[in-house]
Design a protein around this motif. Structure first.
Motif, PDB file in Angstrom:
ATOM      1  N   GLU A   1      42.115  45.226 -16.455  1.00 29.30           N
ATOM      2  CA  GLU A   1      42.047  45.662 -17.852  1.00 29.30           C
ATOM      3  C   GLU A   1      41.761  44.514 -18.798  1.00 29.30           C
ATOM      4  OE1 GLU A   1      45.310  48.412 -18.882  1.00 29.30           O
ATOM      5  OE2 GLU A   1      44.404  48.382 -20.878  1.00 29.30           O
TER       6      GLU A   1
ATOM      7  N   ALA B   1      32.257  48.441 -18.712  1.00 27.19           N
ATOM      8  CA  ALA B   1      32.568  49.781 -18.210  1.00 27.19           C
ATOM      9  C   ALA B   1      31.319  50.621 -18.043  1.00 27.19           C
ATOM     10  CB  ALA B   1      33.524  50.487 -19.167  1.00 27.19           C
ATOM     11  N   ALA B   2      30.321  50.353 -18.875  1.00 25.78           N
ATOM     12  CA  ALA B   2      29.106  51.159 -18.851  1.00 25.78           C
ATOM     13  C   ALA B   2      28.332  51.012 -17.536  1.00 25.78           C
ATOM     14  CB  ALA B   2      28.214  50.806 -20.025  1.00 25.78           C
ATOM     15  N   PHE B   3      28.602  49.927 -16.783  1.00 21.71           N
ATOM     16  CA  PHE B   3      27.881  49.737 -15.520  1.00 21.71           C
ATOM     17  C   PHE B   3      28.584  50.383 -14.329  1.00 21.71           C
ATOM     18  CE2 PHE B   3      26.220  46.224 -18.085  1.00 21.71           C
ATOM     19  CZ  PHE B   3      24.864  46.469 -17.947  1.00 21.71           C
ATOM     20  N   ILE B   4      29.819  50.846 -14.556  1.00 25.47           N
ATOM     21  CA  ILE B   4      30.563  51.424 -13.428  1.00 25.47           C
ATOM     22  C   ILE B   4      29.808  52.590 -12.768  1.00 25.47           C
ATOM     23  CG2 ILE B   4      32.697  52.626 -12.751  1.00 25.47           C
ATOM     24  CD1 ILE B   4      34.194  50.989 -14.818  1.00 25.47           C
TER      25      ILE B   4
ATOM     26  N   LEU C   1      38.122  43.871 -18.857  1.00 25.44           N
ATOM     27  CA  LEU C   1      37.432  44.908 -19.617  1.00 25.44           C
ATOM     28  C   LEU C   1      37.650  44.737 -21.117  1.00 25.44           C
ATOM     29  CD1 LEU C   1      37.903  48.337 -17.815  1.00 25.44           C
ATOM     30  CD2 LEU C   1      35.769  47.377 -18.666  1.00 25.44           C
ATOM     31  N   ALA C   2      38.888  44.353 -21.478  1.00 22.85           N
ATOM     32  CA  ALA C   2      39.199  44.213 -22.898  1.00 22.85           C
ATOM     33  C   ALA C   2      38.302  43.169 -23.552  1.00 22.85           C
ATOM     34  CB  ALA C   2      40.670  43.860 -23.074  1.00 22.85           C
TER      35      ALA C   2
ATOM     36  N   THR D   1      40.992  50.521 -23.641  1.00 18.38           N
ATOM     37  CA  THR D   1      40.245  50.065 -22.475  1.00 18.38           C
ATOM     38  C   THR D   1      40.583  50.893 -21.242  1.00 18.38           C
ATOM     39  OG1 THR D   1      40.932  47.968 -23.384  1.00 18.38           O
ATOM     40  CG2 THR D   1      39.375  47.913 -21.584  1.00 18.38           C
TER      41      THR D   1
ATOM     42  N   ILE E   1      27.588  55.716 -22.159  1.00 17.30           N
ATOM     43  CA  ILE E   1      28.862  55.006 -22.324  1.00 17.30           C
ATOM     44  C   ILE E   1      28.754  53.981 -23.448  1.00 17.30           C
ATOM     45  CG2 ILE E   1      30.575  53.550 -21.169  1.00 17.30           C
ATOM     46  CD1 ILE E   1      29.911  54.930 -18.578  1.00 17.30           C
TER      47      ILE E   1
ATOM     48  N   ILE F   1      40.819  49.427 -11.399  1.00 19.59           N
ATOM     49  CA  ILE F   1      40.259  49.102 -12.713  1.00 19.59           C
ATOM     50  C   ILE F   1      41.379  48.687 -13.661  1.00 19.59           C
ATOM     51  CG2 ILE F   1      38.920  49.986 -14.674  1.00 19.59           C
ATOM     52  CD1 ILE F   1      37.411  51.757 -12.756  1.00 19.59           C
TER      53      ILE F   1
ATOM     54  N   PHE G   1      22.121  43.225 -23.631  1.00 19.56           N
ATOM     55  CA  PHE G   1      23.067  42.285 -24.211  1.00 19.56           C
ATOM     56  C   PHE G   1      22.357  40.994 -24.641  1.00 19.56           C
ATOM     57  CE2 PHE G   1      25.545  45.228 -21.822  1.00 19.56           C
ATOM     58  CZ  PHE G   1      26.699  45.392 -22.567  1.00 19.56           C
TER      59      PHE G   1
ATOM     60  N   THR H   1      33.925  45.231 -23.382  1.00 22.05           N
ATOM     61  CA  THR H   1      34.003  46.671 -23.134  1.00 22.05           C
ATOM     62  C   THR H   1      32.734  47.178 -22.451  1.00 22.05           C
ATOM     63  OG1 THR H   1      34.862  46.581 -25.365  1.00 22.05           O
ATOM     64  CG2 THR H   1      34.968  48.694 -24.235  1.00 22.05           C
ATOM     65  N   GLY H   2      31.613  46.568 -22.742  1.00 29.53           N
ATOM     66  CA  GLY H   2      30.331  46.986 -22.183  1.00 29.53           C
ATOM     67  C   GLY H   2      30.311  47.010 -20.663  1.00 29.53           C
TER      68      GLY H   2
END
Lengths: 438, 438
Positions: free
Chosen positions: A291, A301-304, A294-295, B298, B287, A287, A366, A298-299
């Protein structure tokens, strides 16, 4: 016991089955255990009591007990039980007991102890009835009444030829029904299923449960009978192997963790979690590499968690079906391609279903963003690929382990779930980068 | 079979055990199954063959078979096996068969079918020997040779009083050893372990395996013997319950999923994954609520998998130990507090170990940042709390389910792992916000 009302107590004990008495015994203090022990005078009963005790209690208790009485008890025990109990003691003490036991008994016990654990040899008893083929039904019954008085389970009468080779089997039931003058060879069954002393105990259990036997003979390489494994031992095997498989799948070692000791429980579980920890650290670095992706959103990350969770669960399902299927004989390694393709199919259909569902969630969450369509494709696609791959890995790994003679139950442990976590996360970010271009 | 070389074939079949023949049978085309069936003339053998077939093959085959021969086979079968097979057929056909069977047989089978599945009643056979207490040893043997010729397993002779109540038990072995003129009551054992027809099959299995019985009598509420459950059925129970428990824990329903059908396999697994899916969506929203926290750092996202993974794995370990412990009788609900506190202790020690390890990884990865110390405390603390909570939940839920008479094996399924995922993630972000102030 405290009041020393021995007579009444003795009456109660006589009416209690040793399997139940063992539970009482476990909870007594050592001095009271000794008192109770002194009340018991039938060595057969004491042997039965010993074989129902936990290893810990037995080892402790043996230290404080009268040595000569102990030897007598071991002389009266079934040789497989005696071998198992002696195996728990330290070598010095068990040698001392063996040297004091009756010659024949100690020879039998030593022979059983010489076989590897978890083989037919280590489970067999020497108490069987083997007679020559010319012996008549009446003579068999006479022999049972005299020579074989202490045979634990004389339900089968094994028939041997002049060279001691196993040629047939008859049952106590059949004996009672046949006319007394018929020789064994005229009514014995000749289709004998036997095992070797080095046969794995799982194979023994499978044969006994398959043919509904009460016992199975163990023969040496010259087909001479050297012992039998009885159905009560098979029941124990089934209990133990099922427990082992479950514990291995959960990554808690092989042996059932005693509920008493905190530190032992921790020590056994520690290494298994290490695999999961290493996988987690690897995932952390994967991950980390993404980065910049992700930056930008940010959303993502919520699916991980959901992508990892769906992959992990379907993988565990597939692996459990295969592991249990192998253990019960329902899954055959020859159907390798068939099983894999079927599980791949299941993974794909379930992946499409849940991928679609979660893609819809992504789309609506989204909604306002211009990339919401692309994002939902990314999320749906990741779920689909992670579930399909997990179903494949969960099926293939135990099958391959089984073929390589590695226990497949280990394959569903933390190792595989961790691998699947890694694959899921990697797929997810790779697809994201490809489709969203971050 | 193709060449129609019936005579040789018949010889081979005669030497083959029906358990093995059933495998051949499964793989034959229906016309060949019929040919093979015509070669078999012993109804006992055919009954044995039927009971080894898979439900699917049996149901299909019954349709093409000669009806009268079928009825004869059912007349000769053990009543528990007949009841089980008839239960697979549609009601019309099974009624038709029952109506053509011998009165006594069909009465027995119908009685067994009237008991609920998975109770002693549905597993028992009516083939037992029950004699009055004044009958002498010699007369018992005579009765076995005449009246009880077709009893499958006459290893125990049950002794009843004038009212038909069960008062004792003797064994075939003992009979052979006693002098012929002694009446049963002089040597029978009076400490009888029996079950009721509505006793759960797991209890039956536990009693038989605990006392090493070959059969256990089933008595009605007036203590009159109405059947026995034999050890071979107990072995089947052990196999099945272990399989069921594993499948439930993995969330694949209760019944072993046949490896043939793709759609059925998918349908059974779909709902179980839904729990995991819902949990994942809930996690997504959790999240999402912390998006501002994530936007500031992040790198936080990279720790999500490891925190979830460690919690999930230790929870599964604890749950498996408890579920299997309950099933084998090693875990006792009375020790509730002791077990929970022990598992909490294990979770805490393991949490400190791995929390520390991963905190160190966090510290070194973000070395350059001013908040690296705080971050490592956050990560370590999250691992510690998630592992401790998971050990607690994994232990408590199956114990509570067991007390509420819900099957504890269900508790380790996707429901619990999903709950633990949610708790882990929520703890993580809450701790982050508190300590880092994002």
């Amino acid at each position: 016991l405290r009041r020393g009302a021995n007579k009444q107590l003795l009456n109660i004990i006589k009416k209690t089955h040793m399997a139940d008495l063992s539970i009482v015994f476990e909870n007594l203090t050592p001095p009271n255990q000794e008192k109770l022990f002194k009340l018991l005078d039938n060595p057969d009963d004491i042997g039965l009591l010993f074989s129902h005790l936990s290893e810990k209690t037995f080892v402790e208790f043996v230290k404080i007990v009268d040595f000569d009485k102990l030897v007598t008890v071991f002389d009266h025990m079934a040789s497989d039980d005696a071998a198992e109990l002696l195996g728990c003691l330290d070598e010095e003490l068990s040698d001392k007991i063996l040297s004091k036991m009756k010659k024949e008994e100690s020879y039998n016990v030593e022979q059983i102890m010489s076989y590897e654990e978890d083989t037919a040899g280590s489970l067999m008893v020497k108490d069987y009835v083997a007679l020559e083929e010319d012996v008549k039904a009446r003579e068999v019954i006479e022999a049972l009444q005299n020579k074989y008085l202490d045979v634990e389970m004389p339900f089968y009468i094994y028939v041997i030829d002049n060279y001691g080779k196993l040629v047939g089997v008859s049952s106590l039931r059949q004996l009672v029904l046949e006319s007394p003058d018929k020789p064994l060879k005229s009514f014995m069954a000749t289709d004998i299923v036997s095992v070797k002393p080095y046969t794995d105990r799982d194979v023994v259990a499978r044969l006994v449960s398959r043919y509904d036997f009460l016992a199975i003979p163990v023969v040496d390489d010259d087909n001479r009978i050297i012992g039998i494994v009885t159905v009560d031992d098979v029941i124990d095997i089934l209990h133990e192997t099922a427990t082992e498989d479950m514990l291995k799948m959960a990554g808690v070692g092989e042996d059932y963790v005693e509920t008493q000791s905190l530190l032992k429980g921790t020590r056994i579980r520690l290494p298994w979690l290490f695999a999961s920890c290493l996988g987690g650290i690897a995932n952390f670095f994967i991950i980390g590499r993404f980065e910049s992706t992700l930056a930008q959103l940010t959303g993502l990350a919520a699916f991980i968690p959901i992508i990892m969770g769906m992959g992990g669960n379907i993988g565990t399902q597939s692996a459990t079906i295969v592991v249990r299927g192998i253990a019960t004989g329902r899954v055959n390694i020859r159907d390798f391609v068939k099983i894999i393709s079927r599980e791949l199919g299941v993974g794909f259909i379930l992946g499409v279903t849940y991928g679609g569902l979660i893609a819809a969630v992504a789309k609506f969450s989204f909604m306002a963003e211009p990339f919401s369509w692309a994002l939902s494709v990314v999320v749906g696609g990741s779920i689909l690929s992670s579930m399909t791959v997990a179903a494949f890995v969960g099926t293939a790994v135990p099958l391959i382990f089984h073929r390589l003679n590695i226990d497949p139950a280990v394959a569903t442990g933390p190792f595989v779930t961790t691998t699947m976590d890694l694959i899921s996360v990697y797929c997810y970010f790779t697809i994201t980068r490809l489709l969203l271009g971050f």
